[in-house]
Design a protein around this motif. Structure first.
Motif, PDB file in Angstrom:
ATOM      1  N   VAL A 157      48.239  36.952  36.031  1.00 45.10           N
ATOM      2  CA  VAL A 157      46.912  36.558  36.508  1.00 45.10           C
ATOM      3  C   VAL A 157      46.213  37.668  37.307  1.00 45.10           C
ATOM      4  O   VAL A 157      45.029  37.900  37.089  1.00 45.10           O
ATOM      5  CB  VAL A 157      46.983  35.227  37.304  1.00 45.10           C
ATOM      6  N   PRO A 158      46.887  38.397  38.202  1.00 44.28           N
ATOM      7  CA  PRO A 158      46.179  39.458  38.928  1.00 44.28           C
ATOM      8  C   PRO A 158      45.660  40.587  38.035  1.00 44.28           C
ATOM      9  O   PRO A 158      44.847  41.390  38.465  1.00 44.28           O
ATOM     10  CB  PRO A 158      47.238  39.997  39.898  1.00 44.28           C
ATOM     11  N   LYS A 159      46.100  40.635  36.767  1.00 45.92           N
ATOM     12  CA  LYS A 159      45.638  41.678  35.845  1.00 45.92           C
ATOM     13  C   LYS A 159      44.411  41.256  35.060  1.00 45.92           C
ATOM     14  O   LYS A 159      43.802  42.083  34.390  1.00 45.92           O
ATOM     15  CB  LYS A 159      46.772  42.044  34.875  1.00 45.92           C
ATOM     16  N   GLU A 206      44.222  30.237  45.162  1.00 48.04           N
ATOM     17  CA  GLU A 206      44.022  30.364  46.617  1.00 48.04           C
ATOM     18  C   GLU A 206      45.195  31.118  47.245  1.00 48.04           C
ATOM     19  O   GLU A 206      45.013  31.954  48.134  1.00 48.04           O
ATOM     20  CB  GLU A 206      43.862  28.981  47.252  1.00 48.04           C
ATOM     21  N   GLU A 207      46.399  30.824  46.747  1.00 51.48           N
ATOM     22  CA  GLU A 207      47.603  31.493  47.256  1.00 51.48           C
ATOM     23  C   GLU A 207      47.565  32.988  46.934  1.00 51.48           C
ATOM     24  O   GLU A 207      47.882  33.834  47.787  1.00 51.48           O
ATOM     25  CB  GLU A 207      48.842  30.853  46.625  1.00 51.48           C
ATOM     26  N   LEU A 208      47.150  33.330  45.719  1.00 49.15           N
ATOM     27  CA  LEU A 208      47.058  34.740  45.331  1.00 49.15           C
ATOM     28  C   LEU A 208      46.009  35.476  46.162  1.00 49.15           C
ATOM     29  O   LEU A 208      46.193  36.647  46.507  1.00 49.15           O
ATOM     30  CB  LEU A 208      46.707  34.861  43.836  1.00 49.15           C
ATOM     31  N   LYS A 262      47.346  36.292  49.629  1.00 51.10           N
ATOM     32  CA  LYS A 262      48.299  37.410  49.601  1.00 51.10           C
ATOM     33  C   LYS A 262      47.629  38.734  49.235  1.00 51.10           C
ATOM     34  O   LYS A 262      48.270  39.776  49.226  1.00 51.10           O
ATOM     35  CB  LYS A 262      49.430  37.108  48.618  1.00 51.10           C
ATOM     36  N   GLY A 263      46.330  38.684  48.898  1.00 48.07           N
ATOM     37  CA  GLY A 263      45.569  39.901  48.612  1.00 48.07           C
ATOM     38  C   GLY A 263      45.738  40.435  47.204  1.00 48.07           C
ATOM     39  O   GLY A 263      45.426  41.596  46.945  1.00 48.07           O
ATOM     40  N   LEU A 264      46.246  39.613  46.284  1.00 54.84           N
ATOM     41  CA  LEU A 264      46.431  40.081  44.905  1.00 54.84           C
ATOM     42  C   LEU A 264      45.152  39.983  44.077  1.00 54.84           C
ATOM     43  O   LEU A 264      44.973  40.725  43.115  1.00 54.84           O
ATOM     44  CB  LEU A 264      47.548  39.285  44.220  1.00 54.84           C
ATOM     45  N   GLN A 302      32.938  25.601  41.089  1.00 52.74           N
ATOM     46  CA  GLN A 302      33.297  26.787  40.303  1.00 52.74           C
ATOM     47  C   GLN A 302      33.605  27.958  41.222  1.00 52.74           C
ATOM     48  O   GLN A 302      32.763  28.404  41.986  1.00 52.74           O
ATOM     49  CB  GLN A 302      32.150  27.147  39.352  1.00 52.74           C
ATOM     50  N   VAL A 303      34.828  28.464  41.123  1.00 47.66           N
ATOM     51  CA  VAL A 303      35.265  29.592  41.944  1.00 47.66           C
ATOM     52  C   VAL A 303      35.570  30.753  41.002  1.00 47.66           C
ATOM     53  O   VAL A 303      36.245  30.569  39.994  1.00 47.66           O
ATOM     54  CB  VAL A 303      36.526  29.236  42.756  1.00 47.66           C
ATOM     55  N   ILE A 304      35.066  31.940  41.329  1.00 49.19           N
ATOM     56  CA  ILE A 304      35.269  33.106  40.471  1.00 49.19           C
ATOM     57  C   ILE A 304      35.990  34.193  41.261  1.00 49.19           C
ATOM     58  O   ILE A 304      35.561  34.561  42.355  1.00 49.19           O
ATOM     59  CB  ILE A 304      33.922  33.646  39.935  1.00 49.19           C
ATOM     60  N   TYR A 305      37.079  34.690  40.687  1.00 49.95           N
ATOM     61  CA  TYR A 305      37.849  35.770  41.293  1.00 49.95           C
ATOM     62  C   TYR A 305      37.884  36.939  40.321  1.00 49.95           C
ATOM     63  O   TYR A 305      37.572  36.796  39.139  1.00 49.95           O
ATOM     64  CB  TYR A 305      39.301  35.337  41.536  1.00 49.95           C
ATOM     65  N   THR A 306      38.296  38.095  40.825  1.00 49.91           N
ATOM     66  CA  THR A 306      38.555  39.247  39.964  1.00 49.91           C
ATOM     67  C   THR A 306      39.811  39.938  40.477  1.00 49.91           C
ATOM     68  O   THR A 306      40.288  39.639  41.570  1.00 49.91           O
ATOM     69  CB  THR A 306      37.370  40.224  39.936  1.00 49.91           C
ATOM     70  N   ARG A 307      40.309  40.875  39.676  1.00 50.90           N
ATOM     71  CA  ARG A 307      41.507  41.592  40.113  1.00 50.90           C
ATOM     72  C   ARG A 307      41.182  42.497  41.291  1.00 50.90           C
ATOM     73  O   ARG A 307      40.051  42.980  41.415  1.00 50.90           O
ATOM     74  CB  ARG A 307      42.094  42.388  38.952  1.00 50.90           C
ATOM     75  N   ASN A 308      42.157  42.702  42.122  1.00 48.55           N
ATOM     76  CA  ASN A 308      41.967  43.524  43.311  1.00 48.55           C
ATOM     77  C   ASN A 308      42.295  44.961  42.963  1.00 48.55           C
ATOM     78  O   ASN A 308      43.440  45.271  42.625  1.00 48.55           O
ATOM     79  CB  ASN A 308      42.850  43.001  44.452  1.00 48.55           C
TER      80      ASN A 308
END
Length: 126
Positions: A68-70, A95-97, A100-102, A112-118
């Motif tokens: 998932v972080p990729k 939320e957990e990822l 942890k800063g991933l 709707q929540v949108i994330y991207t890789r760090n």
């Protein structure tokens, strides 16, 4: 007059030859206009039931941290579809990822929540 009358009259009807199928079937006269059949309503389109896991098992939990972080775009629906887990479980995992800063939060709007890789986490891993 008789010559003219015979000229106007139609030639005799030709008899249809029986089919080569073997049995001679008497030709049935077609029914004129019967009662039309009533339209039957379809039951509607049925969707396949999703059999998503309600809890993380070890392999799915490992996939959550490895794959998932990729992803370039990360949403609960994408994680739910790819890992075959329920949406609520995907939401808690993301939320957990993030804690942890991933992964990095881009936008949180309504449900709707949108994330991207760090980018920072990837550079330190390589």
């Amino acid at each position: 007059y008789n010559e003219y009358k015979s000229y106007l009259s139609m030639p005799p009807k030709k008899q249809e030859k029986p089919s080569k199928g073997g049995k001679d079937k008497a030709m049935k006269p077609k029914s004129g206009g019967g009662k039309a059949k009533k339209k039957k309503w379809s039951k509607g389109k049925t969707r396949d039931k999703l059999n998503n896991a309600p809890l993380f098992d070890k392999s799915t939990y490992a996939k959550l941290y490895d794959e998932v972080p990729k992803y370039k775009l990360i949403t609960p629906s994408i994680v739910s579809e790819r890992l075959k887990v329920r949406g609520s479980l995907a939401r808690f995992g993301l939320e957990e990822l993030q804690k942890k800063g991933l992964i990095k939060l881009i936008d949180k709007h309504g449900s709707q929540v949108i994330y991207t890789r760090n980018a920072n986490a990837e550079d330190s891993a390589e």
